[in-house]
Scaffold this motif. Structure first.
Motif, PDB file in Angstrom:
ATOM      1  N   TYR A   1       0.811  -1.221   0.000  1.00 41.40           N
ATOM      2  CA  TYR A   1       0.000   0.000   0.000  1.00 41.40           C
ATOM      3  C   TYR A   1       0.849   1.277   0.000  1.00 41.40           C
ATOM      4  O   TYR A   1       1.815   1.399   0.756  1.00 41.40           O
ATOM      5  N   HIS A   2       0.437   2.225  -0.839  1.00 42.67           N
ATOM      6  CA  HIS A   2       1.027   3.568  -0.798  1.00 42.67           C
ATOM      7  C   HIS A   2       0.634   4.265   0.501  1.00 42.67           C
ATOM      8  O   HIS A   2       1.451   4.934   1.141  1.00 42.67           O
ATOM      9  N   ALA A   3      -0.664   4.148   0.845  1.00 45.54           N
ATOM     10  CA  ALA A   3      -1.196   4.814   2.033  1.00 45.54           C
ATOM     11  C   ALA A   3      -2.554   4.215   2.365  1.00 45.54           C
ATOM     12  O   ALA A   3      -3.215   3.619   1.505  1.00 45.54           O
ATOM     13  N   PHE A   4      -2.949   4.396   3.622  1.00 42.77           N
ATOM     14  CA  PHE A   4      -4.294   4.010   4.046  1.00 42.77           C
ATOM     15  C   PHE A   4      -5.065   5.254   4.446  1.00 42.77           C
ATOM     16  O   PHE A   4      -4.544   6.120   5.162  1.00 42.77           O
ATOM     17  N   MET A   5      -6.320   5.338   3.989  1.00 37.79           N
ATOM     18  CA  MET A   5      -7.211   6.434   4.348  1.00 37.79           C
ATOM     19  C   MET A   5      -8.468   5.867   4.989  1.00 37.79           C
ATOM     20  O   MET A   5      -9.187   5.089   4.368  1.00 37.79           O
ATOM     21  N   GLY A   6      -8.729   6.228   6.241  1.00 40.23           N
ATOM     22  CA  GLY A   6      -9.901   5.748   6.953  1.00 40.23           C
ATOM     23  C   GLY A   6     -10.885   6.864   7.203  1.00 40.23           C
ATOM     24  O   GLY A   6     -10.505   7.957   7.635  1.00 40.23           O
ATOM     25  N   THR A   7     -12.169   6.602   6.932  1.00 44.06           N
ATOM     26  CA  THR A   7     -13.206   7.602   7.169  1.00 44.06           C
ATOM     27  C   THR A   7     -14.344   6.953   7.940  1.00 44.06           C
ATOM     28  O   THR A   7     -14.644   5.783   7.734  1.00 44.06           O
TER      29      THR A   7
ATOM     30  N   GLU B   1       3.360   0.449   9.134  1.00 40.83           N
ATOM     31  CA  GLU B   1       4.463   0.824   8.252  1.00 40.83           C
ATOM     32  C   GLU B   1       3.993   1.464   6.959  1.00 40.83           C
ATOM     33  O   GLU B   1       4.698   1.438   5.947  1.00 40.83           O
ATOM     34  N   VAL B   2       2.799   2.035   6.989  1.00 41.68           N
ATOM     35  CA  VAL B   2       2.284   2.788   5.845  1.00 41.68           C
ATOM     36  C   VAL B   2       1.782   4.141   6.337  1.00 41.68           C
ATOM     37  O   VAL B   2       1.374   4.265   7.503  1.00 41.68           O
ATOM     38  N   PRO B   3       1.792   5.163   5.495  1.00 43.79           N
ATOM     39  CA  PRO B   3       1.193   6.444   5.874  1.00 43.79           C
ATOM     40  C   PRO B   3      -0.296   6.274   6.164  1.00 43.79           C
ATOM     41  O   PRO B   3      -0.988   5.550   5.447  1.00 43.79           O
ATOM     42  N   VAL B   4      -0.771   6.919   7.214  1.00 42.64           N
ATOM     43  CA  VAL B   4      -2.162   6.760   7.656  1.00 42.64           C
ATOM     44  C   VAL B   4      -2.838   8.125   7.734  1.00 42.64           C
ATOM     45  O   VAL B   4      -2.303   9.069   8.336  1.00 42.64           O
TER      46      VAL B   4
END
Length: 392
Positions: free
Chosen positions: A204-210, A329-332
């Motif tokens: 993953y490049h990044a994880f985005m949680g909403t 270990e990914v941008p969050v």
């Protein structure tokens, strides 16, 4: 729910036709019962059976036809992609939609809420502008919508979701010849995204949680208490009585969905009336009317919400992301609605403060409740684009 109503109407018509045939059959028998030859009875039975077979056959044909013609609308452009397809994930047949104006753009996987929720159509309508900059994949998780029958409800566990989700990601990266993708999760999907990012951060490049979920049992207790407090304040005695009768969560058994729905739906109604929240609520009629769902899918859309939630949610009560998921270990990025009543933002902030990640940020949506991707969809799309630029 208009489409569900139409489907039920069709079933009622078929049932009525069968009933009429049965009535005619028994009238036929009554008229000929006394002193009539067996041949007449045999003839009546044959007519009744034949009529019922015709009605049942027509119903099956109708259902199969709608299932076979289900699809996702095309996107103009030579290099575009718009597919609704079945995939095999660890031996289970599940469904995904893949949509993008350019199939060479970065992959973005959207994880729906639930467990048991289906948002194939909702994301196509609400997040259509993401299709310009990404290849947007929406996964029908096992036990929801088109993937409702992928696995027996009794076998569903959080681990199954992580395992199948990871298999899907690896398959997509291989097909589209990319090393990583962007992961976006809403509500239950926001916790699932954390599980998946913890399992294989290299994907993953990044994880985005909403609508970020953090601690499931604590969340339910907070929601229950808030609904009870507001119902008392607003004089909604029927809601107060029902909440008291059900008692404080957690719930177990066959009524988890219906008991939880009392306080969740009440809080949703309050958010829908909040003038600070834009575009409040899901457009269920629109979504169920979408081309992605055949008649059977429409029924399973509702069955997933009711039955899968009932089976899986009690398994989540013991999960708290502040225990075991404090280092990723990914941008969050947490994309939070300022007026969210379903997923307490205090818990998300507490988790954020303790979280270790290569990069992290809370981005507030001042005119949103639990679903910024719907409430402020234009800004949501722009924020996702900005995050992608920073983490590509």
């Amino acid at each position: 729910m208009l489409v569900v109503g139409v489907f039920i109407f069709i079933l009622l018509v078929l049932a009525l036709c069968s009933l009429v045939l049965l009535i005619k059959f028994f009238v036929f028998l009554f008229k000929r019962l006394r002193g009539q030859k067996t041949a007449f009875l045999t003839k009546g039975i044959k007519k009744g059976v034949l009529g019922m077979l015709v009605v049942i056959t027509l119903g099956i044909i109708l259902i199969v036809a709608t299932q076979l013609t289900a699809g996702t609308p095309k996107i103009a452009g030579e290099n575009s992609i718009a597919e609704l397809r079945a995939v095999q994930l660890n031996g289970r047949k599940e469904w995904i939609s893949i949509r993008g104006e350019n199939r060479n753009k970065p992959l973005l996987l959207f994880l729906a809420g639930g467990p048991g929720g289906s948002q194939l159509a909702a994301t196509r309508f609400e997040l259509a502008k993401l299709e310009k900059d990404f290849v947007v994949v929406n996964w029908e998780q096992p036990g929801s919508g088109k993937s409702f029958s992928a696995i027996s409800r009794k076998q569903l566990t959080p681990e199954i979701y992580v395992k199948d989700g990871t298999s899907l990601v690896r398959s997509l990266l291989k097909e589209f010849k990319q090393e990583k993708l962007y992961l976006v999760g809403e509500s239950w999907g926001s916790a699932l995204g954390i599980f998946m990012a913890k399992e294989r951060p290299d994907l993953y490049h990044a994880f985005m949680g909403t609508g970020q979920m953090v601690a499931f049992e604590e969340t339910e207790k907070i929601d229950y208490a808030l609904a009870l407090k507001l119902a008392k304040k607003n004089g909604d005695q029927k809601v107060v009585d029902t909440l008291r009768k059900n008692g404080e969560p957690p719930y177990y058994g066959r009524s988890v969905t219906t008991q939880s729905a009392v306080y969740l739906n009440y809080l949703n109604q309050i958010m829908a009336r909040n003038p600070e929240i834009q575009n409040a609520g899901f457009q269920t009629i629109r979504d169920l009317s979408a081309k992605e769902y055949g008649l059977l899918d429409k029924v399973n859309y509702l069955r997933g919400i009711l039955q899968t939630f009932n089976q899986v949610y009690p398994q989540l009560y013991g999960i708290d992301l502040r225990k075991g998921y404090l280092k990723l270990e990914v941008p969050v990025y947490f994309l939070l609605g300022r007026h969210d009543m379903n997923a307490p933002v205090d818990l998300a902030e507490d988790y954020y403060d303790q979280l270790e990640a290569p990069a992290k940020e809370i981005i507030w949506f001042e005119h949103s409740g639990h679903s910024p991707w719907i409430n402020e969809r234009e800004r949501f799309v722009e924020v996702v684009r900005q995050i992608a630029e920073k983490t590509k």
